[in-house]
Write a protein that holds these residues in place. Structure first.
Motif, short mmCIF file in Angstrom:
data_model
loop_
_atom_site.label_atom_id
_atom_site.label_comp_id
_atom_site.label_asym_id
_atom_site.label_seq_id
_atom_site.Cartn_x
_atom_site.Cartn_y
_atom_site.Cartn_z
N SER A 121 -1.36 -6.44 -2.45
CA SER A 121 -0.83 -7.76 -2.11
C SER A 121 -0.46 -8.50 -3.39
O SER A 121 -1.28 -8.65 -4.29
N GLN B 158 3.92 -12.00 -1.52
CA GLN B 158 3.53 -13.21 -0.81
C GLN B 158 4.00 -14.41 -1.63
O GLN B 158 4.37 -14.29 -2.79
N GLU C 27 -1.91 -16.98 -0.86
CA GLU C 27 -1.48 -16.13 0.26
C GLU C 27 -1.78 -14.67 -0.01
O GLU C 27 -2.13 -13.92 0.91
N ASN D 193 -4.22 -12.35 2.37
CA ASN D 193 -3.80 -11.06 2.91
C ASN D 193 -4.91 -10.02 2.75
O ASN D 193 -5.15 -9.19 3.64
N ASP E 286 -5.42 -6.86 5.44
CA ASP E 286 -4.06 -6.35 5.51
C ASP E 286 -3.59 -5.72 4.20
O ASP E 286 -2.45 -5.26 4.10
N THR F 104 -5.68 -6.88 -4.72
CA THR F 104 -4.78 -7.93 -5.20
C THR F 104 -5.28 -8.43 -6.55
O THR F 104 -6.43 -8.17 -6.94
#
Length: 333
Positions: free
Chosen positions: A164, A195, A200, A204, A209, A213
């Protein structure tokens, strides 16, 4: 009415119009200096990313410090303009006057990847007020307990891993990941999902999802404490005081760091006096108790750079990022 009376009336009206025009256009005086009353109306602070992210929080805490410490006796309005990796806010700043400044993370990627269709010389970077850095994090239920676990999984089967991103697919975070992949010998990229900002991107991962990150300390700390995420590595030269138990990439043989300068910019067309003004304001602000408390709580690194050193850093990092961007365009990875 005599002839003189309408003439006097016209002169007064015209004079008021001229005064109003000058005062509404800017606060610059005829000798090139600025008014002692500047800023005499609300100052807009642009943020090119979503609310709640690192750039947004630094902007809002800058406003709080300036007002609470009495450094600038004027109201501020923070406006979030997410999109195009921060390029929308850059374009807005380029069309603004001396009553608009922008909180800019790192080197403003939109200037180096053709997104903003603008150049560094179109702006006046004022000062760096702190440095941020990234933590590599995975969900609490992730099978990866170390950074080597994650990178080994990416190397073995990149299509099964989703990263992400807080920026676009060829943005600053993608560049940071690519440097890490290159240093670890990973040839194929995993799935990269962009994102609108760090908040955000972290959401995620929290939702399950994405597998990993980058997250800035101020967003990571509470989630680490509550066990919502596992922090695998910090991208600094040495372990930080805030997270002494999280290893650096360098400790496991990955010679990669990723610092994120946090600074503020003005339009490139404004008089140099305004740049001087805001540079002095920010230099005073970073010494204030309000700002220093924020820096400590957010886990930022308290490093101030004046406009010359700051601009040199922006250019150096921006040109290095542009090499990555051009490579992506050529190879299509």
């Amino acid at each position: 009415m005599s002839i003189k009376e309408p003439l006097i009336f016209f002169t007064l009206v015209f004079g008021l119009f001229i005064v109003g025009a000058f005062s509404s256009y800017d606060a610059q005086l005829s000798d090139g200096s600025i008014s002692e009353d500047y800023p005499d109306r609300t100052v807009e602070v642009l943020v090119g990313y979503g609310a709640g992210g690192g750039t947004d929080l630094s902007a809002r805490n800058m406003v709080e410090a300036l007002n609470q410490e009495g450094i600038v006796d004027q109201s501020f309005f923070v406006e979030n303009m997410p999109g195009a990796g921060g390029a929308l806010a850059l374009r807005e700043l380029n069309d603004s006057d001396e009553y608009t400044i922008e909180a800019v993370p790192e080197f403003a990627e939109g200037l180096w990847n053709e997104t903003a269709d603008l150049d560094l010389e179109d702006f006046n970077p004022i000062a760096q007020v702190a440095q941020d850095y990234h933590i590599i994090a995975v969900p609490e239920n992730s099978p990866y307990d170390t950074i080597e676990d994650l990178l080994d999984a990416i190397k073995a089967d990149p299509e099964t891993i989703t990263i992400s991103l807080g920026t676009n697919i060829v943005g600053m975070e993608a560049w940071g990941w690519q440097k890490t992949f290159d240093a670890y010998g990973i040839e194929d990229r995993p799935n990269m999902v962009p994102q609108d900002g760090s908040n955000e991107a972290l959401t995620n991962v929290l939702a399950g999802d994405a597998d990993a990150t980058f997250v800035v300390p101020q967003l990571a700390e509470s989630h680490i404490d509550e066990g919502n995420i596992k922090a695998l590595a910090v991208m600094t030269d040495e372990r930080t005081e805030q997270f002494p138990d999280i290893p650096t990439l360098k400790e496991v043989g990955i010679d990669v760091t990723y610092y994120r300068p946090r600074g503020f910019w003005l339009n490139g067309d404004v008089n140099e006096e305004y740049v001087d003004y805001w540079e002095k304001v920010l230099k005073e602000m970073v010494k204030s108790e309000t700002w220093q408390d924020y820096v400590e709580e957010a886990g930022l690194l308290p490093e101030f750079k004046d406009r010359e050193d700051y601009k040199e850093l922006i250019r150096e990092d921006g040109e290095a990022y542009r090499d990555f961007y051009e490579q992506v365009q050529e190879e299509g990875f």
